[in-house]
Design an enzyme around this catalytic site. Sequence first.
Site: not given
Ligand code: BUP
Length: 442
Positions: A3, A100, A320, A322, A342, A345, A360
């Site tokens: 978020h 949000d 990292v 990502q 993700s 991206e 979820g």
């Molecule tokens: Br772990 C990780 N580096 O090491 P999602 C995540 N990310 O940049 P989530 C990094 O966090 P929800 C790491 O690129 C993305 O922008 C990744 O969001 C970044 O999954 C974000 O992909 C993670 O939506 O959140 O964290 O499970 O539960 O809200 O879906």
Amino acid sequence: MGHLTPFLRLAAMLSSRGCLVTLITVKPTVSVAESTHISTFFSTYPHINRLDFEILPCNPPNSTNTDPFFIQFEAISRSVHLLKPLLLSSSPPLSAIFSDFVGSVTVTPLAEHLSIPNYVVSTTSARFSSLFSYLPFLFSENSAKFGGSDNDVQIPGLSPLPLSTIPPPFFNPTLFFTSFAISNAQILPKAKGILLNTFDRFEPDTIAALNNGSVLSSLPPVLPIGPFEPYKFKKGDYLSWVDDQSVGSVVYVSFGSRTAMSKDQIRELGDGLERSGCPFLWVLKSSKVDKEDNEEIEDLLGNSFLERTKNRGIIVKGWVNQEQILAHPAIGGFISHCGWNSVMEAARHGVPVLAWPLHGDQRVNAEVVENAGLGMWVRDWGWGGEKVVKGEEIGEKVREMMSDEKLRNKAMEVGEEARKACQDANGSSVKALMGIIETLRL
Ligand code: BUP
């Protein structure tokens, strides 16, 4: 982070297009990753104003929640009275609020009371956003169907959602997760618009159904403005290892910021990566909240595994960058939980996905990934923790993803569409975002 990340991105996107932006973040945060990103963000973007929303302490005596992130949602809801003075303290006064979607029940009535337009930002797919918006109606009118013998949930204007993709807590409206979602969904019609981190060509039918009133006639305009642009963040050391790998050869593995697999599953995944024969970069988490993630990689995977794979893979415990990894030409595939950031991206960089949704919205998102041609999904791997998927099967699927030329080409096409939507001034997402900014100028 799922978020926070899109909000940091949106703040940077608005700011770079001439808006004066104030970012309100919740204090204290749950994870170290959140606090690090917030402070790095403000030092990188000094012209974005900072306001801290200091919430009341967590742990209400009668809470039944054990998930630290849900406890935080509860604390935010109990602190809502502190938000109004904070909003009013902004100078110059706010001309719009972007909030949000899981905070709508708090922010939207307040914005209405203060006569400030409120755009709700959904951090999930258009398809899951449709399910979310329709949730109150599934329970009231259609509850027999929802919990009954049909194998699908039918939302007007959408292709049926298999029951197996619906998050299990949604079947129980008395749970905090579900009642919280329903209250947030009920307030959506009062927003000025709903912004989505997706793009027209990725979910065309769903976006059309949301906007032509098929899903719900009461929804405000739904505006896809994704994939959100990355904001500036530091490079990681692992990139030099990635630089040495050949184009399209590396499998990147991450299950997001909130998901820790069981130790047995971690070992099987290691086995699968080894069997696949592909170089890998694996972000390993063994605990939901990063500050509690103390277990050493050797203890989780064993020294002999690390010895055998030392020239073939790197395992990172911690954060990292990502977006930067996915942008690297050496990355040929992504084993992902399908958190929506993700997915976007991967779409932006045209990286094929092996979907392994665990909680979820992730199964609904995995379906979107598959339908858009960005990836493949082995449905019977189940929800997170339901079963332990064996290394042999994982290795086989990883090889399949990495050698599937049709999938690679299709993913590249998705990447081109994503970049067109958000790079070019005529791109659908750029036009939608500029349209909002123009409205605010009037
Ligand atoms: Br772990 C990780 N580096 O090491 P999602 C995540 N990310 O940049 P989530 C990094 O966090 P929800 C790491 O690129 C993305 O922008 C990744 O969001 C970044 O999954 C974000 O992909 C993670 O939506 O959140 O964290 O499970 O539960 O809200 O879906």
